[in-house]
Design a protein around this motif. Structure first.
Motif, PDB file in Angstrom:
ATOM      1  N   UNK A 154       0.800  -1.217   0.000  1.00 37.41           N
ATOM      2  CA  UNK A 154       0.000   0.000   0.000  1.00 37.41           C
ATOM      3  C   UNK A 154       0.830   1.264   0.000  1.00 37.41           C
ATOM      4  N   UNK A 155       1.871   1.312   0.846  1.00 34.60           N
ATOM      5  CA  UNK A 155       2.669   2.539   0.903  1.00 34.60           C
ATOM      6  C   UNK A 155       3.572   2.667  -0.319  1.00 34.60           C
ATOM      7  N   UNK A 156       3.980   1.538  -0.891  1.00 40.72           N
ATOM      8  CA  UNK A 156       4.786   1.643  -2.116  1.00 40.72           C
ATOM      9  C   UNK A 156       3.947   2.175  -3.274  1.00 40.72           C
ATOM     10  N   UNK A 157       2.698   1.752  -3.346  1.00 35.94           N
ATOM     11  CA  UNK A 157       1.801   2.321  -4.352  1.00 35.94           C
ATOM     12  C   UNK A 157       1.620   3.819  -4.132  1.00 35.94           C
ATOM     13  N   UNK A 158       1.657   4.237  -2.860  1.00 33.70           N
ATOM     14  CA  UNK A 158       1.487   5.658  -2.552  1.00 33.70           C
ATOM     15  C   UNK A 158       2.657   6.487  -3.060  1.00 33.70           C
ATOM     16  N   UNK A 159       3.886   6.015  -2.855  1.00 39.55           N
ATOM     17  CA  UNK A 159       5.051   6.818  -3.250  1.00 39.55           C
ATOM     18  C   UNK A 159       5.353   6.720  -4.739  1.00 39.55           C
ATOM     19  N   UNK A 160       4.802   5.707  -5.408  1.00 33.61           N
ATOM     20  CA  UNK A 160       4.968   5.602  -6.861  1.00 33.61           C
ATOM     21  C   UNK A 160       3.763   6.171  -7.596  1.00 33.61           C
ATOM     22  N   UNK A 161       2.779   6.666  -6.837  1.00 31.58           N
ATOM     23  CA  UNK A 161       1.540   7.200  -7.407  1.00 31.58           C
ATOM     24  C   UNK A 161       0.928   6.220  -8.392  1.00 31.58           C
ATOM     25  N   UNK A 162       1.029   4.971  -8.051  1.00 36.66           N
ATOM     26  CA  UNK A 162       0.447   3.888  -8.842  1.00 36.66           C
ATOM     27  C   UNK A 162       0.919   3.891 -10.292  1.00 36.66           C
ATOM     28  N   UNK A 163       2.038   4.581 -10.547  1.00 37.73           N
ATOM     29  CA  UNK A 163       2.522   4.654 -11.915  1.00 37.73           C
ATOM     30  C   UNK A 163       3.469   3.530 -12.274  1.00 37.73           C
ATOM     31  N   UNK A 164       4.185   3.031 -11.241  1.00 36.34           N
ATOM     32  CA  UNK A 164       5.081   1.905 -11.471  1.00 36.34           C
ATOM     33  C   UNK A 164       6.442   2.283 -12.007  1.00 36.34           C
ATOM     34  N   UNK A 165       6.525   3.309 -12.836  1.00 31.59           N
ATOM     35  CA  UNK A 165       7.793   3.653 -13.486  1.00 31.59           C
ATOM     36  C   UNK A 165       8.580   4.717 -12.732  1.00 31.59           C
ATOM     37  N   UNK A 166       7.970   5.341 -11.747  1.00 29.65           N
ATOM     38  CA  UNK A 166       8.639   6.384 -10.984  1.00 29.65           C
ATOM     39  C   UNK A 166       8.382   6.183  -9.499  1.00 29.65           C
ATOM     40  N   UNK A 167       9.336   6.590  -8.685  1.00 27.91           N
ATOM     41  CA  UNK A 167       9.189   6.571  -7.230  1.00 27.91           C
ATOM     42  C   UNK A 167       9.589   7.954  -6.733  1.00 27.91           C
ATOM     43  N   UNK A 168       8.645   8.650  -6.115  1.00 26.86           N
ATOM     44  CA  UNK A 168       8.868  10.041  -5.742  1.00 26.86           C
ATOM     45  C   UNK A 168       9.223  10.233  -4.274  1.00 26.86           C
ATOM     46  N   UNK A 169       9.240   9.169  -3.492  1.00 32.28           N
ATOM     47  CA  UNK A 169       9.600   9.276  -2.084  1.00 32.28           C
ATOM     48  C   UNK A 169       9.844   7.877  -1.534  1.00 32.28           C
TER      49      UNK A 169
END
Length: 466
Positions: A154-169
């Protein structure tokens, strides 16, 4: 997290961030030439004169500036710095939640003065990466994508904004949704502790019928993320946003699931089963601990907060249980939590990414975070460990509360927030208040809320999904 932090963070709509919609049309990518978040800086001397709240003991070592409001942060910074000869964290508490976000807004507009690394909550992240110039660095270029297995889904989906290709935090803490309850009250009146929302309603009525002068609990229309969580628990998805389509979003408060939730709380409020006090005020906390309410259904950070609230009933026998569910397939949900992100103004982007990715990846710091900062961990290894699950808590009668909370954290899959979430929270609160306090018609009220938010999204340049 502690009371002083949580009130100002997950529980407060950060209205200052509305100005980010003016950064440009959503979905446009920041460029290296434009100085956006794709830009990688490498000025190793830029932070030499940076002011820190902590004492930097290793002189001549490159500094990374960090804004964060986690409790016991200075102790954790000292631990990190003691263990690193190649980088030193220069930490400042730039305020908590809304206060810090206002400072970030000011620095973004000025294009200077922003820390290299900042603490940001999950429901706020998208507001920093939806404009022409993304103000958070994609950490995948530094290997963040290889860290996903260390964190709950859940938190990994949050920091990747469910995009999968980027991680913003990088995730730090989270707020699994649970129920704190007064066992002594339920025992005194011979009422069963509820496990479903249907049982919760019935238990509330029984308590009143048997002479309990308080209420089983409270529905707070100003609960912001908590109210989104209640709908998500009924499998409703009110907000839809992904980094893979940054120019598009969805809003759906008109679903059957949303209507069921709001009709439920309207009925309980009308019948006097629950109160409808505003959330996170001093009076709200007092009523939780003084026996006015037999339960508090909220995020796990409240579990720790209750220990420090004055005016507590000395006879209280507190326990922790799973939050009531709507059915046997009710999903695990979460309310709150935050992360460490690297800003586009980082002086040495690579070192800043190192700090964001490695700061909490240390057993000693994790231990301090859990035992002294009151953070509920996002690290799967810790959540699954016997030592964590077998910790007893004297405030809850030596109950092993993590055996209740950890499975919720591990089961949470994530849900979305909008790039203008503070505005959405504000409008949401107005409508929910009318529903539960004034008996407003639920379907028409939710349709009006939907229109308000979709109109606003269109005005900001987003395409609204049908």
């Amino acid at each position: 997290m502690k009371k002083s932090m949580r009130i100002a963070s997950a529980c407060v709509a950060c209205l200052a961030l509305l100005s980010f919609s003016a950064c440009g049309a959503p979905g446009s990518q920041g460029s290296k030439d434009a100085g956006g978040a794709d830009q990688v800086h490498s000025d190793a001397k830029a932070n030499d004169d940076a002011k820190c709240q902590n004492t930097i003991k290793k002189k001549g070592v490159e500094k990374v500036t960090v804004w964060a409001w986690y409790p016991a942060m200075e102790k954790m910074v000292d631990t990190f710095n003691d263990q690193h000869d190649d980088v030193q964290v220069c930490w400042t508490r730039a305020g908590s939640g809304q206060t810090q976000y206002q400072k970030i807004t000011t620095a973004v507009k000025a294009k200077s003065g922003l820390a290299d690394v900042v603490q940001i909550e999950y429901d706020v992240l998208s507001q920093y990466v939806s404009g022409v110039e993304k103000h958070l660095v994609d950490l995948n270029q530094f290997g963040a994508d290889k860290l996903s297995d260390k964190y709950t889904k859940g938190v990994w989906n949050a920091v990747s904004l469910r995009g999968g290709k980027s991680v913003y935090a990088i995730p730090v803490d989270q707020g699994p949704y649970v129920m704190m309850y007064r066992k002594d009250i339920f025992d005194k009146y011979g009422v069963k502790v509820p496990t479903t929302w249907q049982e919760y309603e019935q238990a509330g009525k029984e308590l009143r019928q048997k002479g309990f002068q308080g209420h089983i609990g409270n529905y707070e229309p100003s609960g912001n993320g908590s109210n989104v969580t209640l709908i998500a628990q009924n499998k409703g998805k009110v907000y839809d946003y992904s980094a893979s389509q940054p120019d598009k979003l969805g809003v759906d408060f008109t679903s059957k699931e949303s209507k069921e939730v709001m009709e439920y709380w309207q009925r309980l409020a009308k019948e006097g089963v629950v109160t409808t006090d505003d959330a996170y005020t001093a009076e709200w906390y007092k009523k939780i601990v003084d026996g006015s309410w037999a339960t508090a259904v909220c995020a796990s950070w409240l579990v720790g907060n209750l220990r420090g609230v004055s005016g507590a009933d000395s006879s209280a026998d507190w326990k922790v249980a799973k939050a009531p569910g709507w059915s046997s397939t009710t999903p695990s949900v979460n309310f709150g939590g935050s992360s460490l992100a690297v800003t586009d103004q980082a002086k040495v982007t690579k070192k800043a990414a190192k700090v964001a990715m490695e700061f909490f990846d240390d057993p000693a710091i994790q231990q301090t975070a859990i035992t002294e900062s009151g953070l509920f961990p996002t690290w799967t290894k810790v959540l699954n460990s016997e030592s964590f699950q077998n910790m007893t808590d004297p405030f809850y009668g030596d109950q092993k509360i993590n055996q209740v909370i950890a499975p919720v954290a591990l089961g949470y899959k994530g849900y979305d927030f909008l790039p203008f979430q503070p505005y959405a929270y504000d409008e949401q609160t107005k409508v929910f208040t009318e529903i539960v306090r004034n008996g407003a018609d639920v379907p028409s009220s939710l349709r009006a809320l939907n229109k308000t938010l979709t109109d606003y999204a269109t005005q900001q340049g987003f395409t609204v999904k049908k």
